[in-house]
Motif scaffolding. Structure first.
Motif, PDB file in Angstrom:
ATOM      1  N   ALA A  23       0.816  -1.278  -0.028  1.00 14.53           N
ATOM      2  CA  ALA A  23       0.021  -0.008  -0.111  1.00 14.53           C
ATOM      3  C   ALA A  23       0.892   1.305  -0.132  1.00 14.53           C
ATOM      4  N   ASN A  34      -0.801   4.349  -1.215  1.00 19.83           N
ATOM      5  CA  ASN A  34      -2.184   4.505  -0.573  1.00 19.83           C
ATOM      6  C   ASN A  34      -1.681   4.550   0.727  1.00 19.83           C
ATOM      7  N   GLU A  82      -4.600   3.410   3.578  1.00 19.67           N
ATOM      8  CA  GLU A  82      -4.602   1.846   3.704  1.00 19.67           C
ATOM      9  C   GLU A  82      -3.596   1.493   4.675  1.00 19.67           C
ATOM     10  N   ARG A 138      -4.377   2.215   8.004  1.00 19.75           N
ATOM     11  CA  ARG A 138      -5.418   1.338   8.572  1.00 19.75           C
ATOM     12  C   ARG A 138      -4.860   0.053   8.956  1.00 19.75           C
TER      13      ARG A 138
END
Length: 484
Positions: free
Chosen positions: A448, A453, A456, A459
């Motif tokens: 990611a 990203n 992400e 997360r």
């Protein structure tokens, strides 16, 4: 520090005769063959004792003999000299055999991080002094000449066997079955101080003496070497438990007969290494050496760790399966050390003091190296920075001798090179455990990040944290550990 004293059968507070120096004597090898790993267990534990004494501030002088003459194939003064036996086996001179196997012994010790003693004295180096000791024992009534040999008269000592309580009958004929009783002895427990040509015509090494051409008995050499290098008192005498009788027993009576007073204060005996068939020995068919461990792919320091994980007074079982487990344990330990970052923080002295207190508490309790190894794992789990952890691990390894920093640094560099060469992302578990699910999530987070990203990636980090997994980014990878 408390040590179990085999002579008093209890733990005693260690207090040296002099505050200036600890006098430590350890029985060395009979250099007629390679040392097996059962022998080397004793040297590992004695090495740990010496290093811990130095660690706590004592000045230690350690002396060890090399038996290159006098040790017979039976401890009951019978059979041929082990050195002559080795020379016949390999068609070499006794001195060639002694040189080869002495060098081999110290090479094995180096692989096991066993420090060379301050003084290493071959038995053949002090023959004139043995003769001097024997002559005084004869002059003061502790020894006699009979049948061509000089014997120590054990009846002249108030107590002969100090390490256990035996009846007189238990000591008949040197407690060895199949050994003919020596009719020259006045008492069943008497032992030979000097052999002459009347008994061993083909002995390779012989010296002139007042009693004829001959050579010293095995027991007199250790007393002589210790007395020569330490004088009239000794703090600690170490050796394998199989040396307690008759070797150490005989050392005590002949030394105290010579001196006229108590000789050694603390006797420390290391228990056997066992295989399925019983005690490991060169004649048991289980002749296991350091070289054989290496041939089978084991690091000698994995064997050292295995020995340190047990108390020295407990028998230790050996098998190849056990050795495989020891290697896995050692590899995981080095991996955890490799995962630490040397540049991570300043030394936390409060953490150092707390961790050292646990380490010393274990070793102060009769050299409990098992607790000392546990203290190493406490360091790895402790809530402090990596720089402090590495400092403490290096400090502890002054005693444990496991190569933690050196092996850890080497592995750390290997991992970096592998990652750079392959362009790979390296995932390291601080505990050495494997968890495919955790590693998959860490890799997904990295993917990611590469795809930019970052939401992400954050997360996944939060998900891992919620699952009790702490993640730390490192060059070319990440390391993780399980919290709690």
């Amino acid at each position: 520090m408390y040590l179990y004293n085999s002579a008093s059968h209890k733990k005693e507070l260690f207090v040296p005769n002099s505050p200036d120096i600890v006098k430590m004597y350890t029985c060395g090898p009979t250099v007629y063959h390679f040392a097996h790993i059962g022998n080397l267990r004793s040297y590992i534990m004695e090495d740990a004792l010496e290093k811990y004494l130095r660690y706590t501030g004592y000045n230690v002088k350690r002396v060890m003999n090399i038996t290159d003459v006098g040790h017979l194939t039976s401890d009951a003064d019978e059979g041929e000299d082990k050195m002559l036996k080795g020379a016949k086996r390999e068609h070499k001179s006794v001195m060639e055999i002694a040189k080869f196997y002495t060098d081999a012994f110290f090479a094995d010790c180096a692989k096991l991080n066993i420090k060379t003693p301050d003084v290493v004295e071959p038995a053949t180096g002090l023959v004139d002094f043995y003769i001097e000791i024997i002559q005084r024992l004869m002059d003061n009534g502790h020894a006699y000449f009979a049948g061509g040999n000089v014997y120590f008269d054990t009846s002249t000592m108030e107590r002969y066997y100090v390490f256990n309580d035996f009846n007189a009958g238990d000591l008949d004929v040197g407690v060895r079955e199949g050994v003919e009783e020596d009719s020259n002895k006045r008492n069943k427990n008497d032992f030979v101080l000097w052999f002459t040509k009347s008994k061993f015509e083909d002995q390779a090494l012989k010296w002139d003496s007042p009693w004829g051409v001959g050579y010293p008995g095995w027991h007199i050499e250790c007393s002589g070497i210790a007395l020569k290098h330490f004088g009239e008192d000794l703090d600690i005498h170490c050796g394998g438990i199989d040396n307690a009788f008759p070797h150490h027993t005989n050392e005590i009576v002949q030394s105290e007969g010579y001196l006229g007073h108590k000789w050694c204060n603390y006797w420390v005996h290391v228990s056997h290494l066992l295989v399925a068939s019983g005690k490991m020995s060169k004649s048991s068919g289980e002749f296991l050496t350091v070289s054989l461990l290496e041939e089978k792919g084991f690091d000698p320091l994995a064997y050292r760790l295995y020995c340190l994980q047990s108390h020295y007074r407990k028998s230790l079982m050996f098998s190849w399966e056990i050795m495989q487990n020891a290697q896995v344990t050692y590899n995981k330990l080095i991996s955890r050390v490799a995962a630490l970052k040397p540049e991570d923080g300043e030394i936390d002295q409060a953490a150092v003091d707390a961790l050292k207190a646990k380490f010393c508490a274990g070793l102060d309790n009769d050299l409990n190296t098992s607790l000392a190894v546990t203290a190493v794992y406490d360091v790895l789990k402790y809530n402090t920075n990596d720089a402090t952890k590495l400092y403490v691990l290096g400090d502890f390894d002054r005693v444990l001798g496991l190569g933690l920093l050196e092996k850890g640094a080497k592995k750390r560099e290997e991992l970096k090179k592998q990652a750079v060469t392959a362009g790979e992302f390296t995932i390291i578990s601080e505990s050495g455990e494997a968890d495919a699910e955790v590693e998959a999530k860490i890799q997904a987070r990295q993917d990611a990040k590469k795809a930019k990203n970052f939401a992400e990636a954050d997360r996944i980090r939060d998900e891992l944290k919620a699952a009790g997994i702490e993640l730390t980014d490192i060059p070319h990878g990440a390391k993780w550990k399980r919290l709690g």
